[in-house]
Design a protein around this motif. Structure first.
Motif, PDB file in Angstrom:
ATOM      1  N   ASN A   1       0.855  -1.180   0.000  1.00  0.00           N
ATOM      2  CA  ASN A   1       0.000   0.000   0.000  1.00  0.00           C
ATOM      3  C   ASN A   1       0.895   1.235   0.000  1.00  0.00           C
ATOM      4  OD1 ASN A   1      -1.807   2.107   0.534  1.00  0.00           O
ATOM      5  ND2 ASN A   1      -3.118   0.803   1.781  1.00  0.00           N
ATOM      6  N   VAL A   2       1.166   1.780  -1.185  1.00  0.00           N
ATOM      7  CA  VAL A   2       2.165   2.841  -1.328  1.00  0.00           C
ATOM      8  C   VAL A   2       1.712   4.163  -0.717  1.00  0.00           C
ATOM      9  CG1 VAL A   2       3.241   1.838  -3.365  1.00  0.00           C
ATOM     10  CG2 VAL A   2       1.324   3.409  -3.649  1.00  0.00           C
ATOM     11  N   VAL A   3       0.405   4.365  -0.586  1.00  0.00           N
ATOM     12  CA  VAL A   3      -0.080   5.587   0.066  1.00  0.00           C
ATOM     13  C   VAL A   3       0.057   5.460   1.575  1.00  0.00           C
ATOM     14  CG1 VAL A   3      -2.113   7.016   0.492  1.00  0.00           C
ATOM     15  CG2 VAL A   3      -1.605   6.236  -1.819  1.00  0.00           C
ATOM     16  N   ARG A   4      -0.397   4.357   2.117  1.00  0.00           N
ATOM     17  CA  ARG A   4      -0.313   4.170   3.570  1.00  0.00           C
ATOM     18  C   ARG A   4       1.135   4.207   4.042  1.00  0.00           C
ATOM     19  NH1 ARG A   4      -3.318   5.476   7.776  1.00  0.00           N
ATOM     20  NH2 ARG A   4      -2.372   4.528   9.611  1.00  0.00           N
ATOM     21  N   GLU A   5       2.069   3.731   3.214  1.00  0.00           N
ATOM     22  CA  GLU A   5       3.476   3.690   3.606  1.00  0.00           C
ATOM     23  C   GLU A   5       4.233   4.951   3.208  1.00  0.00           C
ATOM     24  OE1 GLU A   5       5.527  -0.054   3.732  1.00  0.00           O
ATOM     25  OE2 GLU A   5       3.825  -1.048   2.787  1.00  0.00           O
ATOM     26  N   GLY A   6       3.524   5.937   2.640  1.00  0.00           N
ATOM     27  CA  GLY A   6       4.115   7.253   2.438  1.00  0.00           C
ATOM     28  C   GLY A   6       4.911   7.449   1.171  1.00  0.00           C
ATOM     29  N   VAL A   7       4.950   6.450   0.285  1.00  0.00           N
ATOM     30  CA  VAL A   7       5.683   6.619  -0.977  1.00  0.00           C
ATOM     31  C   VAL A   7       4.959   7.607  -1.879  1.00  0.00           C
ATOM     32  CG1 VAL A   7       6.495   5.421  -3.047  1.00  0.00           C
ATOM     33  CG2 VAL A   7       6.705   4.335  -0.801  1.00  0.00           C
ATOM     34  N   ILE A   8       3.644   7.509  -1.927  1.00  0.00           N
ATOM     35  CA  ILE A   8       2.787   8.449  -2.645  1.00  0.00           C
ATOM     36  C   ILE A   8       1.963   9.203  -1.598  1.00  0.00           C
ATOM     37  CG2 ILE A   8       0.934   8.712  -4.336  1.00  0.00           C
ATOM     38  CD1 ILE A   8       3.506   7.722  -5.603  1.00  0.00           C
ATOM     39  N   ARG A   9       1.927  10.538  -1.718  1.00  0.00           N
ATOM     40  CA  ARG A   9       1.239  11.350  -0.703  1.00  0.00           C
ATOM     41  C   ARG A   9       0.168  12.215  -1.369  1.00  0.00           C
ATOM     42  NH1 ARG A   9       4.065  11.279   4.110  1.00  0.00           N
ATOM     43  NH2 ARG A   9       6.204  10.477   4.006  1.00  0.00           N
ATOM     44  N   PRO A  10      -1.050  11.701  -1.481  1.00  0.00           N
ATOM     45  CA  PRO A  10      -2.129  12.511  -2.059  1.00  0.00           C
ATOM     46  C   PRO A  10      -2.538  13.642  -1.109  1.00  0.00           C
ATOM     47  CG  PRO A  10      -2.674  10.163  -2.024  1.00  0.00           C
ATOM     48  CD  PRO A  10      -1.493  10.350  -1.150  1.00  0.00           C
ATOM     49  N   GLU A  11      -3.095  14.693  -1.692  1.00  0.00           N
ATOM     50  CA  GLU A  11      -3.715  15.731  -0.880  1.00  0.00           C
ATOM     51  C   GLU A  11      -5.094  15.229  -0.477  1.00  0.00           C
ATOM     52  OE1 GLU A  11      -5.223  20.396  -1.181  1.00  0.00           O
ATOM     53  OE2 GLU A  11      -4.042  19.505  -2.805  1.00  0.00           O
ATOM     54  N   ASP A  12      -5.298  15.015   0.822  1.00  0.00           N
ATOM     55  CA  ASP A  12      -6.545  14.403   1.276  1.00  0.00           C
ATOM     56  C   ASP A  12      -6.786  14.744   2.746  1.00  0.00           C
ATOM     57  OD1 ASP A  12      -8.744  12.858   1.835  1.00  0.00           O
ATOM     58  OD2 ASP A  12      -7.788  10.933   1.449  1.00  0.00           O
ATOM     59  N   ASP A  13      -7.777  15.585   3.006  1.00  0.00           N
ATOM     60  CA  ASP A  13      -8.203  15.837   4.383  1.00  0.00           C
ATOM     61  C   ASP A  13      -9.684  15.504   4.567  1.00  0.00           C
ATOM     62  OD1 ASP A  13      -9.451  17.904   3.056  1.00  0.00           O
ATOM     63  OD2 ASP A  13      -8.344  19.508   4.048  1.00  0.00           O
ATOM     64  N   LEU A  14     -10.211  14.650   3.658  1.00  0.00           N
ATOM     65  CA  LEU A  14     -11.635  14.295   3.690  1.00  0.00           C
ATOM     66  C   LEU A  14     -11.806  12.919   4.318  1.00  0.00           C
ATOM     67  CD1 LEU A  14     -12.559  15.401   0.047  1.00  0.00           C
ATOM     68  CD2 LEU A  14     -12.773  16.725   2.159  1.00  0.00           C
ATOM     69  N   PRO A  15     -12.554  12.815   5.410  1.00  0.00           N
ATOM     70  CA  PRO A  15     -12.744  11.500   6.039  1.00  0.00           C
ATOM     71  C   PRO A  15     -13.694  10.631   5.228  1.00  0.00           C
ATOM     72  CG  PRO A  15     -14.018  13.163   7.201  1.00  0.00           C
ATOM     73  CD  PRO A  15     -13.209  13.897   6.164  1.00  0.00           C
ATOM     74  N   PRO A  16     -13.631   9.313   5.429  1.00  0.00           N
ATOM     75  CA  PRO A  16     -14.556   8.408   4.726  1.00  0.00           C
ATOM     76  C   PRO A  16     -16.013   8.732   5.049  1.00  0.00           C
ATOM     77  CG  PRO A  16     -12.782   7.172   5.759  1.00  0.00           C
ATOM     78  CD  PRO A  16     -12.672   8.571   6.267  1.00  0.00           C
ATOM     79  N   ARG A  17     -16.897   8.283   4.180  1.00  0.00           N
ATOM     80  CA  ARG A  17     -18.327   8.474   4.374  1.00  0.00           C
ATOM     81  C   ARG A  17     -18.964   7.127   4.720  1.00  0.00           C
ATOM     82  NH1 ARG A  17     -20.074  12.570  -0.610  1.00  0.00           N
ATOM     83  NH2 ARG A  17     -18.553  14.203  -0.113  1.00  0.00           N
ATOM     84  N   ILE A  18     -19.734   7.119   5.783  1.00  0.00           N
ATOM     85  CA  ILE A  18     -20.484   5.920   6.172  1.00  0.00           C
ATOM     86  C   ILE A  18     -21.899   6.105   5.637  1.00  0.00           C
ATOM     87  CG2 ILE A  18     -21.266   4.492   8.093  1.00  0.00           C
ATOM     88  CD1 ILE A  18     -18.871   5.583   9.692  1.00  0.00           C
ATOM     89  N   MET A  19     -22.261   5.298   4.665  1.00  0.00           N
ATOM     90  CA  MET A  19     -23.467   5.544   3.880  1.00  0.00           C
ATOM     91  C   MET A  19     -24.699   4.798   4.400  1.00  0.00           C
ATOM     92  SD  MET A  19     -21.987   7.552   1.791  1.00  0.00           S
ATOM     93  CE  MET A  19     -23.215   7.855   0.549  1.00  0.00           C
ATOM     94  N   ARG A  20     -24.505   3.582   4.925  1.00  0.00           N
ATOM     95  CA  ARG A  20     -25.655   2.771   5.317  1.00  0.00           C
ATOM     96  C   ARG A  20     -25.174   1.643   6.213  1.00  0.00           C
ATOM     97  NH1 ARG A  20     -30.769   3.126   3.867  1.00  0.00           N
ATOM     98  NH2 ARG A  20     -32.138   1.312   3.738  1.00  0.00           N
TER      99      ARG A  20
END
Length: 575
Positions: free
Chosen positions: A171-190
């Motif tokens: 998981n290259v994002v979780r391990e910091g190799v790729i760093r997206p701009e993201d400050d939006l939390p997940p949505r719990i829909m149902r």
């Protein structure tokens, strides 16, 4: 002291199982001159597979330079109609392998080598392996250009990192190799609750009860109902969740989802990585019957018997929640994305006085994951389900059903046979055999089809031999014998005699009504030439490799579907 040692021991065991964490300083960004926006993240639940990498947007265009993320060498290049299309694999000196998919083209020297191999083998595809001495690369070297090849819905780069010895995906994002701009939390829909009982050790699931969810504040959710959720003596929850990122409208999968009851961890699913042999287990991570019809990720907050333990750091009683009549308990569900943003849903449950009791069906057959089972309907049809194909034991009741309507060009030759419901996922292929009265002219055009939950037929493969159609398939639902009688559709995407001196290649529209295109061959002036297929766009393309000579050429194209129906077209162009 003991309570501190246990988490440390768990962390150490995880590191030993999964290898050392990636060092972001080892890598540079894999594509140049892009806005660094994303279309998909690692581990998303896809039909029958986890998404194996991340999808990097290339700003709606092809041809962006792709670079080696670290020192190493080109160990493999492949070219296929589906999947990753044009793909390049770099074995890196730091112990990982980088994979780049959906390329427009490789860099010139590699592209030339691939083309030579295609001509030598008279093959439209290619899969070439190299040793370390042949194509060494330094960090930042150009290796190819981004595109839209293979099973790609638009221009982007599919990028992966794998452990080289095990080919375990990271998981290259979780391990910091790729760093997206993201400050939006997940949505719990149902939210859904499913009560469960057992008969002879086989779980029987009650119909889900569903609850609407609303957002109170960023990252905080509640049920629309005020009173506690009524629960049985044992059951589990399913959460429909999704995620967003800054700057794009795409939806993403969550990295982690957990369940706690009365403050005690009960269940956790986490997507840190997997090997390819576990990819289909997304059908066990999800609540598969719900996932088929959901635009979100419908994640089962309970572990199925044969779902791999590596996805579940916590699974007390596999996530089953128990409640006594009248007992009130507090439930907290937390979802987290791979950038660390979190959302939570909290609610009360109360045990009901009545509870679900499964009733035995004397006509049902028990299937168990550890055994190979054969289900028969008379002497006409049977299915063999191998050991390891099921994620949990279940009861089934094979039956004959009315034959479905068929699309144009497809002849239905048998009733429908149901062995496993279409909402039953299979990890391994089952073998289906159906005997039918097949007219001799149709025997070479015959295959098995399966009716999905919408009532539509799709090809399941197979061949006819002495009146028996046999296929190995992971499809489930109503099987029927059909014959595909229509050849593929093919048309040049240029006028006959057109001047193509400034064109990059010859383009043809190509599609099929049912069984799918299986093979194609293109000749120019009687000489075989390679031809790429782009199935999503419905095109076949030959890219010119010689300068124009201003002469007239004859081109012949032959396209064959999986049932042997063939279409041939001939035309001319000037170049």
């Amino acid at each position: 002291m003991r309570r501190f040692l246990i988490p440390l021991l768990a962390t150490a065991l995880a590191a030993a199982a999964y290898g050392q964490r990636l060092d972001p300083a080892d890598y540079v960004y894999p594509v140049l001159d892009v806005s660094r926006l994303y279309a998909a993240n690692f581990g998303e639940l896809r039909p029958a597979h986890f998404h194996a990498g991340i999808d990097i947007k290339t700003d709606g265009v092809e041809g962006k330079p792709l670079v080696a993320v670290a020192d190493g060498y080109v160990s493999r290049v492949s070219l296929a109609a589906g999947g990753y299309g044009r793909a390049i694999y770099l074995t890196l000196d730091n112990g990982t392998t980088a994979v780049y998919g959906h390329l427009q083209r490789f860099r010139d020297d590699i592209e030339k080598r691939v083309r030579e191999e295609r001509y030598r083998n008279r093959s439209n595809g290619a899969d070439l392996r190299f040793d370390a001495a042949e194509w060494p690369v330094r960090q930042g070297d150009t290796i190819g250009f981004s595109g839209n090849s293979g099973s790609s819905m638009g221009p982007h780069l599919h990028f992966e990192l794998r452990d080289t010895p095990t080919q375990r995906l990271r998981n290259v994002v979780r391990e910091g190799v790729i760093r997206p701009e993201d400050d939006l939390p997940p949505r719990i829909m149902r939210l859904h609750y499913i009560e469960v009982d057992t008969l002879d050790g086989i779980p029987v699931h009650r119909r889900p009860v569903s609850y609407a969810v609303v957002r109170e504040a960023e990252g905080r959710y509640r049920l629309t109902r005020e009173e506690p959720v009524g629960t049985g003596r044992k059951g589990y929850f399913v959460a429909e969740v999704t995620d967003r990122r800054n700057g794009v409208h795409n939806t993403f999968g969550v990295w982690r989802i957990s369940l706690a009851v009365d403050g005690k961890p009960r269940f956790e699913y986490r997507m840190d990585g997997f090997t390819h042999d576990l990819s289909r287990c997304c059908d066990a991570v999800s609540c598969y019957p719900m996932q088929l019809g959901s635009r979100n990720e419908a994640i089962r907050l309970a572990r199925m018997e044969r779902s791999p333990a590596c996805f579940y750091p916590v699974a007390e009683e596999r996530g089953i929640v128990r409640t006594a009549p009248g007992e009130v308990r507090r439930v907290r569900i937390e979802a987290e994305d791979d950038c660390g943003n979190r959302s939570a849903l909290e609610f009360d449950i109360r045990g009901r006085a009545d509870t679900f009791r499964a009733k035995a069906d004397p006509a049902a057959t028990a299937l168990r994951p550890e055994r190979t089972s054969t289900l028969r309907i008379g002497r006409t049809a049977h299915v063999t389900v191998p050991a390891g194909a099921l994620y949990e034991p279940l009861f089934v009741r094979p039956e004959i059903r009315t034959a479905p309507e068929a699309p144009e060009g497809v002849v239905v030759l048998s009733p429908a046979y149901r062995f496993l419901d279409c909402t039953t996922p299979l990890r391994l292929a089952a073998t289906a055999e159906i005997r039918a009265d097949i007219p001799r002219p149709l025997q070479l055009r015959t295959l098995l089809a399966v009716r999905n939950r919408h009532g539509r037929l799709s090809a399941a493969g197979g061949r006819c031999n002495n009146g028996i159609v046999r296929a190995a398939t992971r499809s489930t639902g109503d099987f029927v014998v059909v014959a595909d009688t229509l050849p593929p559709r093919v048309r040049p995407l240029f006028e006959r005699g057109a001047d193509l001196s400034r064109a990059e290649g010859l383009r043809f529209g190509a599609g099929d009504n049912f069984s799918g295109i299986a093979a194609w061959s293109l000749e120019i002036d009687g000489q075989w030439v390679p031809c790429d297929r782009f199935p999503i766009k419905g095109t076949l393309v030959h890219f010119f490799d010689t300068p124009p000579a201003r002469s007239r050429h004859t081109v012949r194209l032959s396209v064959t579907d999986a049932c042997g129906n063939t279409t041939r077209c001939e035309t001319e162009f000037v170049r």
